[in-house]
Design a protein around this motif. Structure first.
Motif, PDB file in Angstrom:
ATOM      1  N   UNK A 272       0.563  -1.220  -0.204  1.00 28.61           N
ATOM      2  CA  UNK A 272       0.246   0.172  -0.179  1.00 28.61           C
ATOM      3  C   UNK A 272       1.000   1.283  -0.037  1.00 28.61           C
ATOM      4  N   UNK A 273       0.652   1.963  -0.929  1.00 29.77           N
ATOM      5  CA  UNK A 273       2.200   2.758  -1.203  1.00 29.77           C
ATOM      6  C   UNK A 273       1.410   4.423  -1.126  1.00 29.77           C
ATOM      7  N   UNK A 274       2.017   5.438  -1.237  1.00 27.17           N
ATOM      8  CA  UNK A 274       1.542   6.706  -1.081  1.00 27.17           C
ATOM      9  C   UNK A 274       0.673   7.008  -2.180  1.00 27.17           C
ATOM     10  N   UNK A 275       1.135   7.179  -3.401  1.00 22.69           N
ATOM     11  CA  UNK A 275       1.049   7.163  -4.998  1.00 22.69           C
ATOM     12  C   UNK A 275      -1.082   6.288  -5.185  1.00 22.69           C
ATOM     13  N   UNK A 276      -1.130   5.557  -4.372  1.00 21.84           N
ATOM     14  CA  UNK A 276      -2.375   4.199  -4.554  1.00 21.84           C
ATOM     15  C   UNK A 276      -3.281   5.172  -4.465  1.00 21.84           C
ATOM     16  N   UNK A 277      -5.275   4.831  -5.845  1.00 19.65           N
ATOM     17  CA  UNK A 277      -5.851   5.381  -5.196  1.00 19.65           C
ATOM     18  C   UNK A 277      -6.774   4.223  -4.892  1.00 19.65           C
ATOM     19  N   UNK A 278      -7.180   4.758  -3.605  1.00 18.85           N
ATOM     20  CA  UNK A 278      -8.181   4.309  -2.193  1.00 18.85           C
ATOM     21  C   UNK A 278      -8.813   2.728  -3.031  1.00 18.85           C
ATOM     22  N   UNK A 279      -9.889   3.313  -4.433  1.00 13.88           N
ATOM     23  CA  UNK A 279     -10.669   2.273  -4.696  1.00 13.88           C
ATOM     24  C   UNK A 279      -9.874   1.495  -5.678  1.00 13.88           C
ATOM     25  N   UNK A 280      -8.118   1.352  -6.129  1.00  9.56           N
ATOM     26  CA  UNK A 280      -7.716   0.402  -6.626  1.00  9.56           C
ATOM     27  C   UNK A 280      -6.871  -0.824  -5.658  1.00  9.56           C
ATOM     28  N   UNK A 281      -7.351  -0.930  -4.302  1.00  4.88           N
ATOM     29  CA  UNK A 281      -6.854  -1.483  -3.487  1.00  4.88           C
ATOM     30  C   UNK A 281      -7.697  -2.788  -3.327  1.00  4.88           C
ATOM     31  N   UNK A 282      -7.359  -3.479  -2.620  1.00  7.33           N
ATOM     32  CA  UNK A 282      -7.519  -5.200  -3.058  1.00  7.33           C
ATOM     33  C   UNK A 282      -8.361  -4.677  -1.642  1.00  7.33           C
ATOM     34  N   UNK A 283     -10.038  -5.719  -1.252  1.00 10.75           N
ATOM     35  CA  UNK A 283     -10.176  -5.854   0.076  1.00 10.75           C
ATOM     36  C   UNK A 283      -9.553  -5.741   1.131  1.00 10.75           C
ATOM     37  N   UNK A 284      -8.929  -6.882   1.246  1.00 13.68           N
ATOM     38  CA  UNK A 284      -7.588  -7.167   2.552  1.00 13.68           C
ATOM     39  C   UNK A 284      -6.808  -5.898   2.838  1.00 13.68           C
ATOM     40  N   UNK A 285      -6.093  -4.901   1.488  1.00 14.39           N
ATOM     41  CA  UNK A 285      -5.451  -4.035   1.751  1.00 14.39           C
ATOM     42  C   UNK A 285      -6.271  -2.486   2.332  1.00 14.39           C
ATOM     43  N   UNK A 286      -7.692  -2.741   1.468  1.00 15.80           N
ATOM     44  CA  UNK A 286      -8.495  -1.742   2.275  1.00 15.80           C
ATOM     45  C   UNK A 286      -8.784  -1.426   3.575  1.00 15.80           C
ATOM     46  N   UNK A 287      -8.581  -2.974   3.651  1.00 13.38           N
ATOM     47  CA  UNK A 287      -9.559  -2.939   5.225  1.00 13.38           C
ATOM     48  C   UNK A 287      -8.313  -2.553   5.824  1.00 13.38           C
ATOM     49  N   UNK A 288      -7.364  -3.498   5.767  1.00 16.44           N
ATOM     50  CA  UNK A 288      -5.963  -2.734   6.713  1.00 16.44           C
ATOM     51  C   UNK A 288      -5.343  -1.210   6.359  1.00 16.44           C
ATOM     52  N   UNK A 289      -5.530  -0.652   5.358  1.00 22.01           N
ATOM     53  CA  UNK A 289      -5.347   0.891   5.088  1.00 22.01           C
ATOM     54  C   UNK A 289      -6.607   1.502   6.513  1.00 22.01           C
ATOM     55  N   UNK A 290      -7.577   0.989   6.162  1.00 16.13           N
ATOM     56  CA  UNK A 290      -8.564   1.871   7.003  1.00 16.13           C
ATOM     57  C   UNK A 290      -7.968   1.811   8.460  1.00 16.13           C
ATOM     58  N   UNK A 291      -7.831   0.613   8.984  1.00 17.07           N
ATOM     59  CA  UNK A 291      -7.868  -0.059  10.301  1.00 17.07           C
ATOM     60  C   UNK A 291      -6.301   1.016  11.085  1.00 17.07           C
ATOM     61  N   UNK A 292      -5.201   0.487   9.958  1.00 12.46           N
ATOM     62  CA  UNK A 292      -4.179   1.876  10.194  1.00 12.46           C
ATOM     63  C   UNK A 292      -4.257   3.090  10.288  1.00 12.46           C
ATOM     64  N   UNK A 293      -5.179   3.383   9.769  1.00  8.68           N
ATOM     65  CA  UNK A 293      -5.426   4.740   9.849  1.00  8.68           C
ATOM     66  C   UNK A 293      -6.263   5.320  11.244  1.00  8.68           C
ATOM     67  N   UNK A 294      -7.132   4.490  11.446  1.00 10.69           N
ATOM     68  CA  UNK A 294      -7.936   4.687  12.888  1.00 10.69           C
ATOM     69  C   UNK A 294      -7.072   4.530  14.175  1.00 10.69           C
ATOM     70  N   UNK A 295      -5.560   3.708  13.885  1.00 11.01           N
ATOM     71  CA  UNK A 295      -5.127   4.058  15.255  1.00 11.01           C
ATOM     72  C   UNK A 295      -4.180   4.728  14.809  1.00 11.01           C
ATOM     73  N   UNK A 296      -3.614   5.074  14.172  1.00 16.80           N
ATOM     74  CA  UNK A 296      -2.540   5.832  13.374  1.00 16.80           C
ATOM     75  C   UNK A 296      -2.875   7.200  14.525  1.00 16.80           C
ATOM     76  N   UNK A 297      -4.033   7.406  15.330  1.00 17.03           N
ATOM     77  CA  UNK A 297      -4.026   9.553  16.065  1.00 17.03           C
ATOM     78  C   UNK A 297      -4.494   8.439  17.065  1.00 17.03           C
TER      79      UNK A 297
END
Length: 268
Positions: free
Chosen positions: A131-156
């Motif tokens: 999951x790289x900075x230049x990637x568009x969210x909708x282009x992520x796989x289902x597991x990548x999206x789940x991981x990204x949104x969970x990572x964002x939730x615990x970053x703050x």
């Protein structure tokens, strides 16, 4: 309710429920809390809501997340309440990963400054999932999206973390993010409507057992609350595997004229 309010008065309330009443029946908007809530969720308390009503869980999560107004009363926050952990945080799927982070970092700048999770660590975990900075969210796989949104939730670093669906959080791919969440939760509050028993036992210390009309039947330690619910509540109408994330839509509104569109589990 006295059992969840510090008798010494020294602890800081993170959430205050003032004469709060929510809708309790998906087919009848006139059915609301039997007794309005007037109590406080104090700092560093980690509460799991236990109830056999999926619709009540959904309404409660939605109200706390600001997606649906109460029937009466209000929920007052003294601090920053995060969006439901693992949720999309209001982000547009057409955003690039870097732009999504930039947006939330602006909105929650203070929470990022106080975070116990470094940005380098955050980006490192994302890169391991490709999951790289230049990637568009909708282009992520289902597991990548789940991981990204969970990572964002615990970053703050929020003052109170909300949990409605914990299916991915408790999965094997999310294990490194659970470690970050533990770090962020130190001294913070947690309010969970998740039915995942493993999540409850790992992250919650107290239970709040509710009747179908929002009545507080029991409040205490998590083990005691689960034991009480197992003995006196009817079987739950949703299993651990049936959790769904919150959906923003008209079906969350407390309006009699709207067809709720909920299935038998209370979800859209």
């Amino acid at each position: 309710m006295a059992v969840v309010v510090d008798a010494t008065g020294l602890a800081t309330p993170v959430l205050t429920f003032r004469n709060l009443s929510l809708r309790c029946d998906k087919s009848n908007p006139q059915i609301t809390f039997q007794t309005p809530w007037n109590w406080e969720l104090l700092q560093a308390r980690r509460i799991a809501v236990i109830t056999n009503s999926a619709f009540l869980r959904y309404q409660l999560s939605s109200a706390l997340a600001g997606l649906v107004p109460p029937v009466s009363g209000e929920i007052v926050s003294d601090g920053v309440i995060g969006w439901p952990v693992g949720g999309e945080g209001g982000l547009d799927s057409k955003l690039r990963i870097s732009h999504a982070l930039s947006f939330l970092s602006t909105v929650y700048s203070d929470c990022l400054e106080k975070s116990r999770v470094g940005l380098d660590e955050f980006w490192g975990l994302l890169s391991e999932k490709e999951i790289y900075p230049s990637v568009i969210i909708k282009e992520l796989s289902k597991e990548q999206k789940d991981f990204f949104f969970l990572a964002l939730s615990v970053l703050f670093s929020f003052d109170c973390y909300l949990f409605s669906s914990t299916r991915f959080l408790m999965s094997r791919p999310a294990k490194p993010l659970r470690s970050l969440l533990w770090r962020q939760l130190e001294g913070k509050s947690l309010f969970a409507t998740s039915t995942n028993s493993r999540f409850q036992r790992e992250f919650c210390t107290e239970g709040l057992v509710l009747g179908s009309l929002g009545q507080i039947l029991f409040a205490g330690g998590l083990s005691e609350s689960i034991q009480w619910a197992d003995q006196y509540l009817e079987a739950s109408d949703v299993s651990d595997s049936d959790e769904e994330p919150l959906v923003i839509g008209q079906n969350l509104l407390n309006l009699e004229s709207i067809d709720d569109g909920f299935d038998d589990d209370g979800f859209a």
